[in-house]
Design a protein around this motif. Structure first.
Motif, PDB file in Angstrom:
ATOM      1  N   ARG A  49      -5.390  -0.475  -7.121  1.00  0.00           N
ATOM      2  CA  ARG A  49      -6.351  -1.023  -7.682  1.00  0.00           C
ATOM      3  C   ARG A  49      -6.945   0.083  -7.817  1.00  0.00           C
ATOM      4  O   ARG A  49      -7.243   0.507  -9.114  1.00  0.00           O
ATOM      5  CB  ARG A  49      -7.175  -2.111  -6.256  1.00  0.00           C
ATOM      6  CG  ARG A  49      -6.395  -3.164  -6.444  1.00  0.00           C
ATOM      7  CD  ARG A  49      -7.423  -3.849  -6.134  1.00  0.00           C
ATOM      8  NE  ARG A  49      -7.948  -4.002  -4.703  1.00  0.00           N
ATOM      9  CZ  ARG A  49      -7.813  -4.505  -3.851  1.00  0.00           C
ATOM     10  NH1 ARG A  49      -6.123  -5.616  -3.733  1.00  0.00           N
ATOM     11  NH2 ARG A  49      -7.761  -4.362  -2.413  1.00  0.00           N
TER      12      ARG A  49
ATOM     13  N   GLU B  82       1.086  -1.129  -0.369  1.00  0.00           N
ATOM     14  CA  GLU B  82       0.016  -0.123  -0.003  1.00  0.00           C
ATOM     15  C   GLU B  82       0.819   0.994  -0.018  1.00  0.00           C
ATOM     16  O   GLU B  82       0.739   2.196  -0.591  1.00  0.00           O
ATOM     17  CB  GLU B  82      -0.823   0.499   1.437  1.00  0.00           C
ATOM     18  CG  GLU B  82      -1.442  -1.043   1.368  1.00  0.00           C
ATOM     19  CD  GLU B  82      -3.235  -1.045   0.610  1.00  0.00           C
ATOM     20  OE1 GLU B  82      -3.429  -0.375  -0.056  1.00  0.00           O
ATOM     21  OE2 GLU B  82      -4.056  -2.225  -0.416  1.00  0.00           O
TER      22      GLU B  82
ATOM     23  N   ILE C 281     -13.774   0.732  -5.746  1.00  0.00           N
ATOM     24  CA  ILE C 281     -12.231   1.088  -6.017  1.00  0.00           C
ATOM     25  C   ILE C 281     -12.572   2.240  -5.484  1.00  0.00           C
ATOM     26  O   ILE C 281     -11.167   3.161  -4.965  1.00  0.00           O
ATOM     27  CB  ILE C 281     -11.280   0.857  -6.607  1.00  0.00           C
ATOM     28  CG1 ILE C 281     -12.261   1.295  -8.291  1.00  0.00           C
ATOM     29  CG2 ILE C 281     -10.857  -0.764  -7.082  1.00  0.00           C
ATOM     30  CD1 ILE C 281     -10.796   1.045  -9.349  1.00  0.00           C
TER      31      ILE C 281
ATOM     32  N   THR D 191     -13.436   2.369   1.441  1.00  0.00           N
ATOM     33  CA  THR D 191     -11.244   1.647   1.920  1.00  0.00           C
ATOM     34  C   THR D 191     -11.629   0.814   3.075  1.00  0.00           C
ATOM     35  O   THR D 191     -12.244   1.154   4.280  1.00  0.00           O
ATOM     36  CB  THR D 191     -11.168   3.756   2.949  1.00  0.00           C
ATOM     37  OG1 THR D 191     -11.082   4.464   1.449  1.00  0.00           O
ATOM     38  CG2 THR D 191      -9.352   3.443   3.293  1.00  0.00           C
ATOM     39  N   GLU D 192     -10.953   0.022   3.338  1.00  0.00           N
ATOM     40  CA  GLU D 192     -10.832  -1.170   3.691  1.00  0.00           C
ATOM     41  C   GLU D 192     -10.465  -1.399   4.316  1.00  0.00           C
ATOM     42  O   GLU D 192     -10.613  -2.315   5.553  1.00  0.00           O
ATOM     43  CB  GLU D 192     -12.118  -2.786   2.737  1.00  0.00           C
ATOM     44  CG  GLU D 192     -13.385  -1.944   3.067  1.00  0.00           C
ATOM     45  CD  GLU D 192     -13.381  -3.893   1.766  1.00  0.00           C
ATOM     46  OE1 GLU D 192     -14.510  -3.646   1.402  1.00  0.00           O
ATOM     47  OE2 GLU D 192     -12.261  -3.951   1.429  1.00  0.00           O
TER      48      GLU D 192
ATOM     49  N   GLU E 274      -5.168  -2.304  -2.131  1.00  0.00           N
ATOM     50  CA  GLU E 274      -6.026  -1.260  -2.844  1.00  0.00           C
ATOM     51  C   GLU E 274      -5.672  -0.659  -2.358  1.00  0.00           C
ATOM     52  O   GLU E 274      -6.668   0.013  -3.807  1.00  0.00           O
ATOM     53  CB  GLU E 274      -7.245  -1.438  -0.763  1.00  0.00           C
ATOM     54  CG  GLU E 274      -8.271  -0.562  -0.497  1.00  0.00           C
ATOM     55  CD  GLU E 274      -8.464  -0.034   0.337  1.00  0.00           C
ATOM     56  OE1 GLU E 274      -9.535  -1.189   1.383  1.00  0.00           O
ATOM     57  OE2 GLU E 274      -8.003   0.382   1.352  1.00  0.00           O
ATOM     58  N   LYS E 275      -5.035   0.809  -3.073  1.00  0.00           N
ATOM     59  CA  LYS E 275      -4.396   1.888  -2.997  1.00  0.00           C
ATOM     60  C   LYS E 275      -4.075   1.882  -4.431  1.00  0.00           C
ATOM     61  O   LYS E 275      -4.554   2.465  -5.839  1.00  0.00           O
ATOM     62  CB  LYS E 275      -3.702   2.935  -1.820  1.00  0.00           C
ATOM     63  CG  LYS E 275      -4.010   3.036  -0.697  1.00  0.00           C
ATOM     64  CD  LYS E 275      -5.654   4.172  -0.627  1.00  0.00           C
ATOM     65  CE  LYS E 275      -5.564   4.769   0.193  1.00  0.00           C
ATOM     66  NZ  LYS E 275      -6.145   5.420   0.895  1.00  0.00           N
TER      67      LYS E 275
END
Ligand code: SF4
Ligand code: SF4
Lengths: 231, 338
Positions: free
Chosen positions: A108, A63, A220, A224-225, A105-106
């Motif tokens: 993606r 990340e 996306i 935010t998970e 996540e970031k």
């Protein structure tokens, strides 16, 4: 010397950005991202200068490389002429080239950035274009933002724009022949191939998560998970 | 002349800015959010001062926002830049002026990288030829549009109708200047005054009667952060950084903010609104915000343009407190007239 380090060294931004880091932490002290996210440009610079492939691979999948805002404030202040912001750009480039961005996540989020920004460039010739900058996606644009969206043509007309008009001027329609040249430049310089790769990997990920393309883009863009923040 | 202290440091960063004959390229962000600023800029230089600023319909985005959002490779960006230079070459110009700060940073980065790595310039020339059959000369001078207004600041002062002075008290207005990060943080010698003491806006404010505030977070980023604003899920980054700046400047009681980047005034303006909606907190006098301006808007006010012709009605944070302090007469009813 590691293979990934060698790949990074092919990037001119990396060559420019990495000298000898003395781990002083000045970059981290002034970095806007380091105050908000769990982010430390000092340790990123140190990790890449150690040339350890396993550590670089972990960075490319992490990340943390997506937290920088590319303000380049670190360049001015580093006492040894390093540029953590440029190192980050090289890391993000390689992470996308190798498909590692999909693990973060970031990372993606690149898919939605590509869709919006490259869509605007290739369709209109602008990075940002008023008919795709929507109030629903930008409520912070305020009551004025809503008023502008509802009266787009009249407001631009009042202020002297040439919105979608021919000839020169503000927000003029950029001729198709020029848009065609931008598309050819994308094709010749690897941007098109890169967009295609990211789309392919993103749609595969969407499938794994049980999302349609639209649902994945919305996800996306908005969700935010993970806890990314300094506390 | 003997310079001491900050004056001495500034004097080391004196940038050569040509007087006339520019190839002008627009800013995507400024056209979207402050269109009247570009109109005002061209009106001042072309119509009021009779200078030669040429625009072609064929120029496009430089790709800078996509590049700094890591959406396009460096070579793609540089080939788009090379295409813009080809348009300049075809039009017979040598001085290149960009309206956008991100673009100005992109052009500087491109030229400096080519200087260090000539083989990259050769590669980009080949790519441009392959893609478009175009060739180009590099600009002899690269300016940001704020450099031009800086250069013209005394001529604007001579023609001024209004000054940056509180009409009631006679005191200079207290001004926060905010320089876009990509103006000089990457290549300090390319900006007027360098990165630590940039003088480009300070010079305008001093020439037009105002007084600059030096506050702790003066050099902090506005918080744009490219992907950190453009993706909704990341926007807390952008808001938090703007918040940090406002908290830092508040004790100095600024009357106004002036900016040279097209993005910064948008964030400094809109995030004030969000902070007031979320926290009920405002940073100006009488529970109002601090009005935020582009340098073209400030030049326009000084020269006596109508505030609504300058596009000040499309700011979210009201500009009236500043207009009232300067003693500018405006028609309230015309504000939202279309
Ligand atoms: S460019 Fe990135 S690492 Fe450098 S100061 Fe800005 S946010 Fe921090
Ligand atoms: S400021 Fe420069 S030398 Fe200091 S930690 Fe950061 S990159 Fe290393």
């Amino acid at each position: 010397m590691g293979k990934l380090f060698d790949k990074l060294m092919e990037d001119y931004r990396f060559k420019e950005g990495l000298n000898a880091c003395i781990n002083c932490g000045t970059c981290t002290a002034i970095c806007p991202a380091a105050e908000f996210y769990k982010y430390d440009p000092r340790s990123i610079t140190n990790t890449v200068q150690n040339k350890d492939d396993a550590e670089i691979e972990a960075l490319l999948k992490s990340e943390t490389i997506w937290y920088c805002g590319e303000c380049m404030s670190c360049i001015t202040r580093c006492p040894r002429n390093n540029a953590p912001g440029l190192i980050i750009m090289a890391l993000r480039n390689l992470s996308q080239e190798l498909g590692f961005f999909i693990d973060a996540e970031k990372g993606r989020q690149q898919y939605v950035l590509n869709k919006v920004l490259c869509g605007n460039i290739l369709n209109f010739g602008y990075c940002v274009y008023p008919r795709t900058f929507l109030y629903k996606d930008h409520p912070e644009s305020g009551t004025t933002g809503k008023w502008i969206e509802d009266n787009l043509e009249a407001i631009h007309n009042r202020l002297g724009s040439n919105l979608d008009g021919s000839g020169v001027g503000i927000l003029r329609k950029i001729p198709q022949e020029d848009l065609d040249e931008l598309k050819t430049i994308f094709d010749v310089t690897g941007a098109t191939a890169r967009l295609d790769l990211i789309e392919k990997l993103s749609l595969k990920k969407a499938d794994e998560l049980g999302f349609t393309q639209e649902e994945y883009i919305e996800h996306i863009f908005t969700i935010t998970e993970i806890d990314h923040y300094q506390h | 002349m003997i310079f001491n202290g900050k004056q001495r440091i500034w004097s080391e960063y004196q940038k050569e800015i040509p007087d006339d004959h520019y190839f002008y390229v627009r800013s995507c962000i400024r056209q979207n959010f402050f269109p009247a600023s570009e109109k005002t800029f061209l009106d001042i230089v072309q119509n009021r001062l009779g200078l030669d600023f040429f625009e072609t319909e064929h120029h496009t985005t430089c790709g800078g926002i996509a590049y700094h959002s890591d959406s396009i490779p460096q070579e793609t960006l540089m080939t788009i830049v090379a295409r813009q230079f080809a348009l300049m070459t075809d039009a017979g110009y040598k001085n290149y002026v960009a309206s956008c700060i991100t673009s100005f940073g992109i052009y500087t980065e491109t030229l400096e990288t080519w200087r260090h790595y000539p083989e990259l310039e050769t590669k980009v020339r080949e790519s441009l030829w392959k893609a478009t059959k175009r060739e180009f000369n590099k600009p002899e001078y690269l300016a940001h549009a704020s450099d031009v207004i800086y250069k013209l600041r005394d001529r604007i002062a001579t023609a001024s109708v209004n000054r940056l002075v509180n009409k009631k008290t006679g005191e200079p207005l207290k001004v926060v200047e905010h320089i876009g990060c990509h103006y000089s943080k990457m290549f300090p010698s390319k900006g007027v005054g360098g990165a630590e003491y940039p003088y480009v806006l300070t010079g305008m404010i001093e020439a037009w009667g105002g007084e600059i505030i030096d506050y702790p977070e003066r050099r902090h980023c506005c918080g744009f952060g490219f992907r950190q604003y453009l993706v909704k899920a990341n926007r807390g980054y952008s808001l938090s950084n703007t918040h940090k700046k406002f908290e830092s400047m508040k004790p100095f009681k600024p009357d106004m903010i002036i900016t040279n980047c097209p993005g910064c005034p948008y964030f400094l303006d809109r995030w004030q609104y969000v902070i007031s909606e979320m926290e009920g907190k405002t940073y100006g006098e009488n529970s109002q915000g601090i009005p935020v301006f582009t340098y073209e808007e400030v030049a326009g006010l000084v020269l006596g343009y109508d505030p609504w012709d300058l596009g000040l009605q499309i700011h979210q944070t009201g500009v009236e407190p500043l207009l009232d302090k300067m003693g500018i007469i405006y028609n309230k009813a015309d504000k939202y007239k279309l």
